[in-house]
Structure formats: structure tokens, C-alpha cells
Design a protein around this motif. Structure first.
Motif, mmCIF file in Angstrom:
data_model
loop_
_atom_site.group_PDB
_atom_site.id
_atom_site.type_symbol
_atom_site.label_atom_id
_atom_site.label_comp_id
_atom_site.label_asym_id
_atom_site.label_seq_id
_atom_site.Cartn_x
_atom_site.Cartn_y
_atom_site.Cartn_z
ATOM 1 N N LEU A 11 -3.296 3.072 -13.180
ATOM 2 C CA LEU A 11 -2.708 4.098 -13.800
ATOM 3 C C LEU A 11 -3.157 5.524 -12.995
ATOM 4 N N ASP A 12 -4.475 5.627 -12.657
ATOM 5 C CA ASP A 12 -4.839 6.730 -12.110
ATOM 6 C C ASP A 12 -4.034 6.728 -10.747
ATOM 7 N N ARG A 13 -4.270 5.817 -9.963
ATOM 8 C CA ARG A 13 -3.594 5.839 -8.719
ATOM 9 C C ARG A 13 -2.056 6.067 -8.728
ATOM 10 N N VAL A 14 -1.310 5.696 -9.827
ATOM 11 C CA VAL A 14 0.100 5.982 -10.026
ATOM 12 C C VAL A 14 0.375 7.437 -10.313
ATOM 13 N N ARG A 15 -0.529 7.912 -11.050
ATOM 14 C CA ARG A 15 -0.538 9.419 -11.365
ATOM 15 C C ARG A 15 -0.656 10.219 -10.220
ATOM 16 N N SER A 16 -1.683 9.934 -9.254
ATOM 17 C CA SER A 16 -1.938 10.710 -8.008
ATOM 18 C C SER A 16 -0.646 10.662 -7.110
ATOM 19 N N ARG A 17 -0.212 9.409 -6.996
ATOM 20 C CA ARG A 17 1.102 9.230 -6.081
ATOM 21 C C ARG A 17 2.111 10.161 -6.688
ATOM 22 N N VAL B 23 6.603 -0.592 -13.256
ATOM 23 C CA VAL B 23 6.871 -0.288 -14.417
ATOM 24 C C VAL B 23 6.250 1.046 -14.532
ATOM 25 N N LEU B 24 4.992 1.078 -14.265
ATOM 26 C CA LEU B 24 4.177 2.467 -14.328
ATOM 27 C C LEU B 24 4.682 3.835 -13.381
ATOM 28 N N THR B 25 5.160 3.189 -12.145
ATOM 29 C CA THR B 25 5.632 4.392 -11.562
ATOM 30 C C THR B 25 6.902 4.963 -12.107
ATOM 31 N N SER B 26 7.956 3.952 -12.542
ATOM 32 C CA SER B 26 9.170 4.352 -13.082
ATOM 33 C C SER B 26 8.755 5.265 -14.483
ATOM 34 N N ALA B 27 7.755 4.886 -15.067
ATOM 35 C CA ALA B 27 7.717 5.646 -16.459
ATOM 36 C C ALA B 27 7.192 6.979 -16.253
ATOM 37 N N ILE B 28 6.021 7.118 -15.314
ATOM 38 C CA ILE B 28 5.385 8.227 -15.095
ATOM 39 C C ILE B 28 5.915 9.065 -14.196
ATOM 40 N N THR C 31 14.208 8.246 -7.337
ATOM 41 C CA THR C 31 14.459 7.153 -6.314
ATOM 42 C C THR C 31 14.627 7.790 -4.932
ATOM 43 N N ARG C 32 14.645 9.210 -4.806
ATOM 44 C CA ARG C 32 14.460 9.982 -3.493
ATOM 45 C C ARG C 32 13.059 9.955 -3.049
ATOM 46 N N ARG C 33 12.132 10.253 -3.840
ATOM 47 C CA ARG C 33 10.707 10.344 -3.568
ATOM 48 C C ARG C 33 9.656 9.497 -3.714
ATOM 49 N N LEU C 34 9.955 8.413 -4.677
ATOM 50 C CA LEU C 34 9.022 7.566 -5.228
ATOM 51 C C LEU C 34 9.264 6.044 -4.601
ATOM 52 N N MET C 35 10.490 5.725 -5.162
ATOM 53 C CA MET C 35 10.542 4.125 -4.893
ATOM 54 C C MET C 35 12.027 3.720 -4.914
ATOM 55 N N ASP C 36 12.368 2.719 -4.504
ATOM 56 C CA ASP C 36 13.840 2.217 -4.219
ATOM 57 C C ASP C 36 14.446 2.266 -5.370
ATOM 58 N N ALA C 37 15.925 2.527 -5.454
ATOM 59 C CA ALA C 37 16.727 2.586 -6.735
ATOM 60 C C ALA C 37 16.730 1.509 -7.387
ATOM 61 N N SER C 38 16.615 0.304 -6.428
ATOM 62 C CA SER C 38 16.984 -1.232 -7.286
ATOM 63 C C SER C 38 15.784 -1.635 -7.993
ATOM 64 N N VAL C 39 14.721 -1.237 -7.534
ATOM 65 C CA VAL C 39 13.419 -1.571 -8.255
ATOM 66 C C VAL C 39 13.309 -0.718 -9.363
ATOM 67 N N TYR C 40 13.617 0.463 -9.291
ATOM 68 C CA TYR C 40 13.391 1.398 -10.336
ATOM 69 C C TYR C 40 14.405 1.110 -11.273
ATOM 70 N N ALA C 41 15.836 0.706 -11.021
ATOM 71 C CA ALA C 41 16.618 0.068 -12.194
ATOM 72 C C ALA C 41 16.383 -1.031 -12.736
ATOM 73 N N SER D 28 0.136 19.460 -9.724
ATOM 74 C CA SER D 28 -1.360 19.271 -9.673
ATOM 75 C C SER D 28 -1.784 19.653 -11.062
ATOM 76 N N GLY D 29 -2.766 18.783 -11.439
ATOM 77 C CA GLY D 29 -3.221 19.355 -12.853
ATOM 78 C C GLY D 29 -2.551 18.630 -13.878
ATOM 79 N N VAL D 30 -1.646 17.702 -13.804
ATOM 80 C CA VAL D 30 -0.750 17.142 -14.849
ATOM 81 C C VAL D 30 -1.713 16.260 -15.442
ATOM 82 N N GLU D 31 -1.981 16.587 -16.843
ATOM 83 C CA GLU D 31 -3.036 15.918 -17.759
ATOM 84 C C GLU D 31 -2.289 14.725 -18.363
ATOM 85 N N LEU D 32 -2.770 13.471 -18.327
ATOM 86 C CA LEU D 32 -2.492 12.363 -18.952
ATOM 87 C C LEU D 32 -3.167 12.128 -20.201
#
Length: 708
Positions: free
Chosen positions: A153-159, A201-206, A257-267, A167-171
Motif C-alpha cells: 500500500l505504501d508503494r502504491v501511495r508513493s507511485r 485494485v489498490l492503484t485504481s482506488a488510491i 489512465t493517462r498517468r498510472l495504468m492501462d485503461a482496460s486494467v483500470y476498467a 506530496s504529503g498526501v496522508e493515508l
């Protein structure tokens, strides 16, 4: 007539058609932008929300009734100068054409009150809902805890932070939410995500919530809710709000989808999250999956990914915003005015009808009743003052209750509306009428400040400069041994210098003020007449014959200009609307007359007539029967050349022996006054007896010049 919250009713009435107009234009623009990025359509819906509020708000500026046309100065002056009977018949003269009637919707008082009450209750309800949602968000934020964050989860947040430049987004973690929530610069996660093993899933949600933070959607949503609140009663406003929410979620999808992940995976990830959340009691807090209820549309756009021509999209966006702005301008120009009739409406109608038929006492009684019923009704106060002034005979008792009553009404209006131009102008006129010249000057200056394009204030100051200068000038003539009919320079240099020292600045100010009035109204005949009189004073205090002749020439020139202007005004009056044309109920009542028309120039009886002690006043028609000998006046050549006719009214003192001992011009053209005085001076009357003793008589004489 007074209204129940005219501005608020106007807002509601105009919002009924202006809000759907904004929504319709936005929907049409978004139809053309359906292949464009969602952020473009989001901008259109936000602009539509702003227009939906600003259009009805702009219409509130025109809710207050504008002052209608006033009687022209020349017409009012002629009424003031006329005898009482003629002045009372002034309502038969052609009135000024009324301004076009405004687009007004009139509601019954009860209907207006119920409508406003329902609207205010609805606003309170919506405010309570907004406050409840805000408090719930605050409670969730305070109850959330910062637990130990798993490595994944920490790695996904940093990414996600790196992808969006944050920066400094609190979870934080909370059991009160069923999905991720972005609140300011904080992402609140449900406890269940601590055990989530899928990085997608974590990347999509966060990532989705990070996109909201990058777009500052939390603060914008609060702003949009406040803007939406006043028009939230309208279904079209709800459609605009729904469009904002939908395009906001799709804009965040595009960022992910433009900055993090593929659109089909995100869908696939958001479908998985939606499936997990369907059984939860509060799915509205999950990822925005259910925001706007557009999950199917979001998935379809993510899968098909419509190709957007950015240049074409920008042009379409500019065209849509331009169309919205154009419709906003057109709608603003077509705004309606709404008002609810107050309880005094019938009284005002009856008073207006009485005023139009010349029954001023009845009109005043009706307007007074309206004022008693609605003390804050400014229209009723102004109308009452006008009806009182129509009953006052100019030149009579300045302490008349009619003048006092009108003055009180204008003061009440100014206490509530200090910038009311009609009240300021009429207070100026009342002060002149009651000979309170210092106060009149103050009101004239206020009138100029209130409306620098109205010549009346400048004219009044010019009149006051003449009025305060002429008595001292006349006294200097008498002190120098000059008779009223004598012309020429005051022979005593000391007396001339004294007048120049005391009033030189006033004379020059009078010239400036009258010239300004004439620049604003080139046909202002009264201002021309006072220019003539000021030049005659200036001529009388000249030190040499050349200056005297030059000033007299100027004075004569202004006499000619005044006569031309009078003839032009007479022609315009003959071509005006019919005398029996009905006046609009919104047309203001005639104001009191302006300062009286110019008195005769020096040498034509301008000195105040002294009444002998123990003298009696006799009607002119009665005294005429005692006339023994009468000299007919000679017709002045200059008057004959200019076709001037009319009647000169003189105030005369007849001595105990029946001879005319003193004369004063009360009314009449200056070019006719001298000949009338010369003739009447030679008249002889039978002595008037009182208790067997002869007494002096004060009476009036009328001399008519027909030009034949």
C-alpha cells in the motif's frame, strides 16, 4: 407601488426560464463535445452553473422601479408663473410621453408571500442538508486513524503521488467508509483495503482519489454546492449539478489512465470494486464508482477510448462557452420584473386616478392613507408630496402646511434612500419656493452630485446667485438717486465698487452655472433669461460706457435667444400627445415647479413695493370701478418687431388722494413691463374711504398688449 421583496421575487421568476436556458445550451455544447476529453465538458457544465445563478442575480438590479420622466423645466415654470386657476388646469396640458412599460409580472400579495416563504423554507432545508454532510465529513475525518501501512500500500501511495506531482498526501483508515474518500489533502481508506493484495485494485482506488486531490475537487465541490444552493429548487439546476459530477469522475478516470495504468486494467479494477461494494449499506463513499450513477458509461469510455482531436475539441469548447456567454447576454436583456401588490395598491390606484382628473385633495388623502398603511412605501410618499404641492399657490405663504407636508415626505424618502434624485430635486425647489436660499444652494449641489447631466441644479445655483445679488444692486441704484425706470450705470463709483466686491464672484459663478445648464439643454429659455438679467447687473456696475454697452448688447442677445426658445417650446407643445391621453400608473406625478421665471430687469419695478401703514388690500376688479382717468400704454417697438404680446400684471399702491404712488411688476414680459408701468403711473382713482377717512390701497392692475 410597494412590493414584497421585489428583488427576491424577480430572482425566482427569472430563474424559472433562465436556468433551463443555461442547462439547454450546456447540454447541446456537451453533445458536440462527446468525443472530447471529459475535462472540457466539465468546464462547460461549471460555466452553465455559474450562468444559472448569475443570470437571475443580474435581473435583480432592474427590480427597483426607475424614475420616470419629469415635467420639462419650461412647462413647470409656466405653471408656476400662471394664476391659480390656470395652474390648477395644468393637468390638461400635454404631458410628457411615458417611458415604455417594463416587462413586469404582478402577483397577489398572498401569492407572493407564500412563494417567498416556501422558497426560504426550501433554502433552510438545503442548508441543513449541506451542513449535515459537512459535519459527517468532519466526523469521519476526525475518527479516522493512521495505522501501520503495509509495504504494498505504501508503494502504491508513493507511485500515485509521483504520477500526479503530489506530496504529503496522508493515508488514514476508517471503519465508517465503504470505499476510499478524498477530503482535502487526505485519503481515507476503509479498513478492508489493508488486506487487499491486488496492486491494480489498490492503484485504481488510491489513484482515483489522488486525481481528485490533484484537481482540487474537494474545495471545488464545496464551492459548486454553494453556487447551486439558491437555484437548487429547479430541476434544470439539478441536471447541471449532475453533469458536473459525472464529468468530474470521468475526468479523474482519464487522469488515472493517462498517468498510472492501462485503461482496460483500470476498467476491470473498478468493476471488481463495484461488485464488492454492491452489498454494502453505504456504497456512495467508494471510489466515486457510484457517483452520478454512470458506471456503465465510464466503463464503456475506458474500453473504447474514443480518439479525440484536441485542436477540434478546443475549438468546440471555445464555441460552446461563447454560445453560453451570448445566451447569457440575451437572457439578461430579456429579464422580467416581478412584484407582489401591497395592501396599499388600491389606495395608490385611486389616488393616481384622482390626480389625473385634477382632484388633488382626494389624491392627497388616498396617498396619505397608503403611507399610513405602508410607512416604507417610498412611491406613496413621493406621490403624496406631489399632490400636496399641486394645491399650493406659488408665491403665497411660505409656511403653508402644504409645503411643510411635502417637505416632510421628501425628508422621509431621503432618510431611507439618500440618493433619491426626485426627492433631492424637489427639496431644492421647495427651498427656493420658501425663500431659504442657503438651504436651496446645498440641495442644488446635492442634485448636481446625484446627476451631473441634469441642468436643473446648475440653473438653480445661477438663479440663487442673481437672487442674492439683485437686492444689493437695487439698493445701490436707490442710494445713487436712480428711479426704478432709469437705465444706465450707477453714477456713484463707490456704490458700484461695493456691489462688485460683495457679489463679483457670485455674478461670475452665476454665468458659469447658467452656461453649464445651457450646454446640457441648449433650449433652456429660463437659463437664457437669467443670463440676460446677470448681464444687466454687470452693465449697471460697469465703470465706462463701452463696457456698459457691451454688456447690454449681450443681455439683449440673450433676450432674443430666450424668445426663440420659447417659440420653439410652444411649437413642440402643439405637436405633443393629446391632452386627454391617459398617464401610466407607473408614471410619476408632476414635481413642484422650479424657481419662478425671471423678474423684469432693473429699472422695471424690481424693487420690493413698500406698503403704507394702515393701507388696505382691494381686489383689482373692485378697484377698477373707481378709475377716473386712464392713459393707454404705447406698444414698445422692439416688442412689436418680435411679435410679443401678453398681459403685464402690476402691483400698485394708490395713495389717499387716488394717485398711483408705487408700482411693482408681478408678472409679464420685460419688453412690455416698462410701457405698462409708464401708462399706469398716470392713472387716477377715486379716493377710497374707510370709516369716513381716506386710506391707501394696495391692489393689482392688468395691462394687455394685443399687438393690434
Amino acid at each position: 407601488m410597494e412590493t414584497i421583496s421585489r428583488s427576491l421575487l424577480t430572482f425566482l421568476v427569472n430563474s424559472l426560464w433562465q436556468v433551463p436556458l443555461a442547462a439547454g445550451v450546456a447540454a447541446l455544447a456537451c453533445r458536440f463535445l462527446r468525443q472530447a476529453p471529459a475535462r472540457y465538458r466539465h468546464a462547460v457544465w461549471v460555466a452553465a452553473l455559474a450562468a444559472a445563478l448569475l443570470l437571475p442575480l443580474a435581473s435583480m438590479r432592474t427590480a427597483q422601479p426607475a424614475e420616470g420622466p419629469q415635467f420639462s423645466p419650461a412647462l413647470a415654470a409656466s405653471i408656476a408663473a400662471a394664476p391659480t386657476t390656470a395652474r390648477m388646469a395644468a393637468s390638461a396640458l400635454p404631458p410628457v410621453a411615458p417611458a415604455p412599460a417594463p416587462r413586469t409580472i404582478t402577483l397577489a400579495e398572498t401569492t407572493g408571500a407564500l412563494l417567498l416563504g416556501a422558497y426560504l423554507l426550501f433554502l433552510l432545508f438545503q442548508l441543513a442538508r449541506l451542513a449535515r454532510a459537512s459535519l459527517r465529513t468532519v466526523r469521519i475525518r476526525r475518527a479516522a486513524a493512521a495505522g501501520e501501512i503495509p509495504l504494498l500500500l505504501d508503494r502504491v501511495r508513493s507511485r500515485c503521488q509521483d504520477a500526479f506531482g503530489l506530496s504529503g498526501v496522508e493515508l488514514l483508515f476508517s471503519a465508517d467508509v465503504s470505499g476510499p474518500v478524498a477530503a482535502g489533502a487526505t485519503v481515507i481508506l476503509p479498513q478492508s483495503l489493508l488486506a487487499e493484495s491486488s496492486e491494480d485494485v489498490l492503484t485504481s482506488a488510491i489513484g482515483h482519489e489522488m486525481a481528485h486531490i490533484a484537481r482540487r475537487d474537494f474545495a471545488c465541490k464545496l464551492l459548486y454546492e454553494l453556487v447551486y444552493l439558491p437555484v437548487s429548487f429547479h430541476p434544470a439546476a439539478w441536471l447541471i449539478r449532475r453533469g458536473i459530477e459525472r464529468t468530474r469522475e470521468m475526468a479523474c478516470d482519464e487522469m488515472v489512465t493517462r498517468r498510472l495504468m492501462d485503461a482496460s486494467v483500470y476498467a476491470r479494477s473498478i468493476v471488481s470494486i463495484a461488485a464488492q461494494m454492491t452489498a454494502l449499506p453505504c456504497p456512495g463513499y467508494t471510489l466515486g464508482v457510484f457517483d452520478g450513477d454512470i458506471l456503465e458509461e465510464r466503463i464503456r469510455r475506458l474500453i473504447h477510448r474514443p480518439a479525440a482531436n484536441l485542436r477540434q475539441a478546443r475549438l468546440l469548447l471555445a464555441g460552446g462557452l461563447a454560445a453560453l456567454a451570448l445566451c447569457t447576454l440575451l437572457a439578461s436583456s430579456l429579464a422580467l420584473t416581478a412584484r407582489a401588490q401591497g395592501a396599499a395598491a388600491d389606495m395608490m390606484k385611486q389616488g393616481q386616478a384622482a390626480y389625473n382628473r385634477g382632484d388633488y385633495p382626494t389624491a392627497a388623502a388616498q396617498f396619505a392613507a397608503a403611507v399610513r398603511f405602508e410607512p416604507d412605501n417610498l412611491d406613496a410618499k413621493l406621490s403624496l408630496a406631489g399632490a400636496l404641492l399641486q394645491q399650493y399657490v406659488p408665491g403665497t405663504d411660505p409656511s403653508s402646511p402644504l409645503l411643510a407636508g411635502a417637505r416632510q415626505q421628501y425628508q422621509d424618502v431621503l432618510a431611507r434612500d439618500p440618493g433619491n434624485q426626485r426627492a433631492i430635486k424637489n427639496m431644492m425647489i421647495l427651498s427656493v419656493e420658501s425663500k431659504q436660499f442657503a438651504e436651496a444652494r446645498e440641495w442644488a449641489q446635492k442634485a448636481i452630485e446625484a446627476d451631473s447631466t441634469d441642468p436643473a441644479g446648475y440653473y438653480t445655483i445661477g438663479f440663487l446667485d442673481w437672487s442674492t445679488t439683485y437686492p444689493d444692486f437695487s439698493s445701490a441704484r436707490v442710494a445713487a438717486g436712480m428711479k426704478p425706470e432709469d437705465s444706465g450705470i450707477i453714477p456713484d463709483p463707490g456704490l458700484r465698487q461695493n456691489v462688485r466686491t460683495q457679489h463679483g464672484a457670485q455674478i461670475e459663478e452665476g454665468f458659469r452655472m447658467l452656461q453649464t445648464a445651457l450646454q446640457l439643454d441648449p433650449d433652456y429659455s429660463d437659463a437664457m433669461a437669467y443670463m440676460n438679467l446677470l448681464y444687466r447687473i454687470k452693465a449697471g456696475i460697469s465703470d465706462n460706457a463701452a463696457d456698459y454697452q457691451a454688456n447690454i448688447a449681450q443681455a439683449d442677445d440673450w433676450v432674443g435667444k430666450a424668445l426663440d426658445a420659447k417659440r420653439k417650446q410652444a411649437q413642440l407643445a402643439r405637436t405633443g400627445r393629446p391632452a386627454n391621453a391617459a398617464r401610466s400608473a407607473e408614471e410619476p406625478l408632476a414635481p413642484p415647479p422650479p424657481p419662478p421665471p425671471p423678474p423684469p430687469p432693473p429699472g422695471l419695478g424690481g424693487v420690493a413695493m413698500a406698503e403704507p401703514p394702515n393701507s388696505i388690500r382691494v381686489e383689482g376688479s373692485v378697484q377698477q370701478s373707481k378709475l377716473v382717468s386712464q392713459t393707454q400704454p404705447s406698444y414698445p417697438a422692439l416688442a412689436a418687431q418680435n411679435g410679443i404680446t401678453g398681459t403685464v400684471t402690476l402691483g400698485v399702491v394708490i395713495g389717499k388722494d387716488g394717485t398711483v404712488q408705487n408700482i411693482q411688476v408681478l408678472k409679464g414680459h420685460p419688453l412690455l413691463a416698462a410701457a405698462a408701468m409708464q401708462a399706469v403711473k398716470a392713472w387716477k382713482y377715486q379716493p377710497t374711504m374707510l370709516n369716513g377717512q381716506p386710506v391707501s390701497v394696495v391692489t393689482s392692475v392688468s395691462v394687455t398688449f394685443s399687438g393690434q
